[in-house]
Design a protein around this motif. Structure first.
Motif, mmCIF file in Angstrom:
data_model
loop_
_atom_site.group_PDB
_atom_site.id
_atom_site.type_symbol
_atom_site.label_atom_id
_atom_site.label_comp_id
_atom_site.label_asym_id
_atom_site.label_seq_id
_atom_site.Cartn_x
_atom_site.Cartn_y
_atom_site.Cartn_z
ATOM 1 N N UNK A 191 0.815 -1.218 0.000
ATOM 2 C CA UNK A 191 0.000 0.000 0.000
ATOM 3 C C UNK A 191 0.850 1.271 0.000
ATOM 4 N N UNK A 192 1.918 1.279 0.787
ATOM 5 C CA UNK A 192 2.728 2.489 0.901
ATOM 6 C C UNK A 192 3.599 2.781 -0.288
ATOM 7 N N UNK A 193 3.698 1.844 -1.236
ATOM 8 C CA UNK A 193 4.584 2.036 -2.381
ATOM 9 C C UNK A 193 3.854 2.479 -3.643
ATOM 10 N N UNK A 194 2.540 2.644 -3.562
ATOM 11 C CA UNK A 194 1.753 2.926 -4.762
ATOM 12 C C UNK A 194 1.997 4.333 -5.281
ATOM 13 N N UNK A 195 2.178 4.450 -6.607
ATOM 14 C CA UNK A 195 2.185 5.768 -7.227
ATOM 15 C C UNK A 195 0.764 6.092 -7.688
ATOM 16 N N UNK A 196 0.581 7.211 -8.373
ATOM 17 C CA UNK A 196 -0.771 7.645 -8.755
ATOM 18 C C UNK A 196 -1.453 6.624 -9.655
ATOM 19 N N UNK A 197 -0.711 6.103 -10.626
ATOM 20 C CA UNK A 197 -1.258 5.123 -11.563
ATOM 21 C C UNK A 197 -1.716 3.871 -10.822
ATOM 22 N N UNK A 198 -0.904 3.394 -9.891
ATOM 23 C CA UNK A 198 -1.241 2.183 -9.145
ATOM 24 C C UNK A 198 -2.386 2.441 -8.160
ATOM 25 N N UNK A 199 -2.370 3.603 -7.519
ATOM 26 C CA UNK A 199 -3.464 3.942 -6.598
ATOM 27 C C UNK A 199 -4.794 3.950 -7.338
ATOM 28 N N UNK A 200 -4.786 4.524 -8.535
ATOM 29 C CA UNK A 200 -6.008 4.590 -9.340
ATOM 30 C C UNK A 200 -6.509 3.186 -9.666
ATOM 31 N N UNK A 201 -5.615 2.320 -10.124
ATOM 32 C CA UNK A 201 -6.060 0.983 -10.530
ATOM 33 C C UNK A 201 -6.461 0.124 -9.331
ATOM 34 N N UNK A 202 -5.811 0.317 -8.208
ATOM 35 C CA UNK A 202 -6.247 -0.394 -7.010
ATOM 36 C C UNK A 202 -7.628 0.107 -6.590
ATOM 37 N N UNK A 203 -7.856 1.405 -6.773
ATOM 38 C CA UNK A 203 -9.177 1.954 -6.498
ATOM 39 C C UNK A 203 -10.243 1.355 -7.390
ATOM 40 N N UNK A 204 -9.901 1.116 -8.666
ATOM 41 C CA UNK A 204 -10.869 0.503 -9.587
ATOM 42 C C UNK A 204 -11.322 -0.863 -9.078
ATOM 43 N N UNK A 205 -10.367 -1.633 -8.554
ATOM 44 C CA UNK A 205 -10.721 -2.962 -8.050
ATOM 45 C C UNK A 205 -11.824 -2.855 -6.995
ATOM 46 N N UNK A 206 -11.649 -1.948 -6.040
ATOM 47 C CA UNK A 206 -12.637 -1.814 -4.967
ATOM 48 C C UNK A 206 -13.932 -1.187 -5.486
ATOM 49 N N UNK A 207 -13.829 -0.232 -6.394
ATOM 50 C CA UNK A 207 -15.018 0.434 -6.930
ATOM 51 C C UNK A 207 -15.961 -0.562 -7.601
ATOM 52 N N UNK A 208 -15.383 -1.538 -8.308
ATOM 53 C CA UNK A 208 -16.190 -2.459 -9.103
ATOM 54 C C UNK A 208 -16.838 -3.556 -8.277
ATOM 55 N N UNK A 209 -16.669 -3.519 -6.949
ATOM 56 C CA UNK A 209 -17.375 -4.474 -6.094
ATOM 57 C C UNK A 209 -18.798 -3.988 -5.776
ATOM 58 N N UNK A 210 -19.070 -2.715 -6.030
ATOM 59 C CA UNK A 210 -20.408 -2.138 -5.888
ATOM 60 C C UNK A 210 -21.013 -2.332 -4.490
ATOM 61 N N UNK A 211 -20.233 -2.010 -3.476
ATOM 62 C CA UNK A 211 -20.766 -2.031 -2.110
ATOM 63 C C UNK A 211 -20.257 -0.794 -1.385
ATOM 64 N N UNK A 212 -21.007 -0.303 -0.388
ATOM 65 C CA UNK A 212 -20.570 0.907 0.320
ATOM 66 C C UNK A 212 -19.189 0.767 0.960
ATOM 67 N N UNK A 213 -18.908 -0.403 1.548
ATOM 68 C CA UNK A 213 -17.606 -0.595 2.200
ATOM 69 C C UNK A 213 -16.477 -0.537 1.189
ATOM 70 N N UNK A 214 -16.649 -1.250 0.073
ATOM 71 C CA UNK A 214 -15.625 -1.263 -0.966
ATOM 72 C C UNK A 214 -15.500 0.105 -1.632
ATOM 73 N N UNK A 215 -16.617 0.801 -1.770
ATOM 74 C CA UNK A 215 -16.590 2.139 -2.367
ATOM 75 C C UNK A 215 -15.784 3.099 -1.504
ATOM 76 N N UNK A 216 -15.894 2.953 -0.184
ATOM 77 C CA UNK A 216 -15.119 3.804 0.718
ATOM 78 C C UNK A 216 -13.622 3.558 0.545
ATOM 79 N N UNK A 217 -13.227 2.291 0.401
ATOM 80 C CA UNK A 217 -11.819 1.977 0.149
ATOM 81 C C UNK A 217 -11.368 2.574 -1.181
ATOM 82 N N UNK A 218 -12.234 2.477 -2.188
ATOM 83 C CA UNK A 218 -11.899 3.032 -3.506
ATOM 84 C C UNK A 218 -11.695 4.537 -3.418
ATOM 85 N N UNK A 219 -12.554 5.225 -2.672
ATOM 86 C CA UNK A 219 -12.428 6.680 -2.535
ATOM 87 C C UNK A 219 -11.081 7.062 -1.943
ATOM 88 N N UNK A 220 -10.655 6.318 -0.936
ATOM 89 C CA UNK A 220 -9.364 6.604 -0.305
ATOM 90 C C UNK A 220 -8.235 6.502 -1.329
#
Length: 546
Positions: free
Chosen positions: A292-321
């Motif tokens: 987690x601490x090594x992510x650059x902007x590109x990696x942070x964005x794509x990791x966010x996509x993973x959580x966003x596509x789970x379509x749940x409030x908890x996962x969406x909160x992780x994606x927002x971060x």
């Protein structure tokens, strides 16, 4: 436009270059050569318009000093009156050229201007391939040794396709196909796409995609070989990760040999979406495996996509971060702002109407910022259109989604969202057509639950209840189906007389939300016509959804 021609007069007109036009600057793994009027990455040209190149040159030479917008506009447009929009566009294009690490170098200083800052200032460069004697560096980090420059993970090169069997005019057809794929990928605004001139100049490397990727400084290379005979075009394609030579995705397609335009449109759309899907998926998986601490902007964005596509409030909160982290790392990352907007949209969509205001405001703010940063980006308009729809402005939402697919006809999410909106209050047949187009562009799309759900609603409105029930079951079987999708399936099955299956799905809905009601259902699909709501309430009442 590649910065090799048409630049001289722009540069000569800038007083800061007089007497020193041969200087070469190194910006991380990029080389800015003022004498040649070009920006390089790993020996390959980085595409920039003349004014954007001039802006980058000006800011680099002002390293460490805040430069006001007035100063920049006077320097770049000395004899022309322009608005700040022209400067904003140039700044955005410079940030795109600098890549995911742009925020480290180019900052917006509120109410003052822009600051280009690299280390403690310009220092004598260490020798490296391609640098002129006496050039200066604008980075505190030493340049990478020759031949070991890191490949841009967001970079893609589409090589000209090889004709292994065919007639004398078929090579031209294949060149046109490669050109169309390059153009469509570029219009998605999701990747750093190498221009046709550069990839076609390296045609001889099509058989060695790893060498092509290293020569062009990109992680992904798309190659293909075609046989054209007996009225068929048979194309074998590979997407290769140039960092290790592995094949990321491979496929073989066959299409009838029809008119040039029809053939290239059909194939180019399919290939473009396949490349988009596979690269996004691979980068998402890479980001998930990184600390987690090594992510650059590109990696942070794509990791966010993973959580966003789970379509749940908890996962969406992780994606927002993670999207917020990407924005902080790269202030010009428009798609990260669009991702933030979608997360707020989803959280509002899953709430009762009376509790949505705060999330809607945040979704609108993020979408507005995405458009401000990249008004040519389809995801920016897609994000804004969804928020307008949720606010009750259906016409405004449709207009923004139409803009998204006009900017990029291969943008599958745009077609999918238009299907979703039209399924409720528009022409059901038009909704089904958009859904079919989305499925054709991206047959394994993570939004398939929404595509099937939209089809179910459109079919219900058309009175085709058996088809609606079958389609709704396909939606409910998707692993990321949320409570509203499951509720659509329960209502559709009840309308088709399959009450046992409908009650089973309703129990799944209430496992997610024990107080789920038809009021919440109607709130979620606020675009439904009164007649459609009435029919769905009747169906819902049969299974206790009231």
């Amino acid at each position: 436009m590649v910065m090799s021609t048409g630049l001289d007069q722009t540069l000569i007109g800038l007083s800061f270059l007089r007497g020193d036009v041969q200087s070469t600057f190194q910006i991380a793994d990029l080389t800015l050569d003022l004498g040649k009027g070009r920006l390089f990455h790993g020996g390959a040209d980085v595409v920039l318009r003349a004014k954007s190149f001039a802006l980058l040159s000006y800011l680099v030479r002002a390293n460490g000093r805040v430069v006001s917008k007035d100063e920049l506009m006077s320097a770049l447009w000395p004899d022309v009156t322009v608005t700040e929009d022209s400067l904003t566009r140039c700044v955005h294009e410079v940030r795109q050229a600098l890549g995911p690490g742009a925020a480290r170098f180019l900052r917006t200083v509120q109410r003052r201007g822009y600051l280009f800052q690299a280390g403690d200032g310009a220092v004598p460069a260490r020798p490296w391939a391609g640098a002129d004697p006496g050039s200066v560096a604008v980075t505190a980090d030493p340049p990478p040794p020759e031949g070991t420059q890191p490949l841009r993970r967001e970079g893609i090169a589409v090589m000209p396709f090889v004709l292994t069997s065919g007639g004398p005019n078929d090579a031209t057809l294949l060149d046109g196909l490669a050109h169309d794929v390059i153009s469509r990928l570029a219009r998605l605004r999701s990747f750093h796409v190498i221009a046709r001139g550069s990839t076609f100049a390296l045609r001889h490397l099509a058989a060695d995609p790893q060498a092509a990727g290293r020569a062009l400084g990109v992680a992904y290379v798309f190659v293909g070989a075609a046989k054209i005979d007996h009225g068929l075009v048979r194309l074998q394609v590979d997407l290769v990760d140039a960092s290790d030579g592995r094949i990321v995705w491979t496929d073989e397609v066959a299409e009838p040999r029809v008119a040039h335009a029809d053939l290239t449109d059909s194939l180019a759309d399919r290939l473009t979406q396949a490349i988009f899907r596979e690269v996004t998926s691979r980068e998402r998986n890479r980001a998930m495996l990184s600390p987690q601490g090594s992510l650059d902007a590109w990696q942070s964005y794509h990791r966010g996509l993973f959580h966003m596509l789970q379509f749940s409030p908890t996962q969406s909160s992780l994606a927002r971060t993670l999207f917020d982290q990407a924005v902080q790392q790269d202030l010009g990352f428009a798609r990260a702002h669009a991702g933030l907007s979608y997360c707020y949209f989803l959280e509002a969509f899953l709430q009762p109407r009376g509790e949505r205001r705060a999330d809607i405001d945040l979704a609108l703010r993020s979408a507005s910022r995405a458009i401000e940063l990249d008004e040519q980006g389809p995801s920016s308009w897609w994000a804004y259109g969804r928020v307008l729809w949720l606010m009750g402005d259906v016409d405004g939402g449709l207009k923004h989604l139409q803009t998204a697919i006009k900017l990029s006809p291969s943008f599958a999410m745009g077609h999918q969202t238009l299907a979703f909106m039209l399924s409720q209050s528009g022409n059901p047949d038009e909704s089904l057509a958009y859904a079919e187009r989305a499925s054709a562009l991206s047959p394994h799309d993570p939004f398939m639950c929404a595509i099937y759900g939209s089809n179910a609603i459109a079919l219900l409105r058309s009175g085709r209840t058996e088809e609606a029930a079958a389609m709704s079951l396909m939606a409910a079987r998707q692993p990321n189906a949320h409570k509203h999708i499951l509720a659509v399936a329960a209502v559709a099955l009840a309308a088709a007389g399959q009450e046992g299956a409908a009650r089973s799905l309703l129990s799944r809905v209430r496992n997610l939300d024990q107080h789920y009601s038809m009021t919440k259902f109607a709130d979620a699909f606020a675009g439904l016509t009164d007649d459609a709501v009435s029919r769905m309430k009747t169906a819902g009442s049969r299974i206790g959804l009231v």
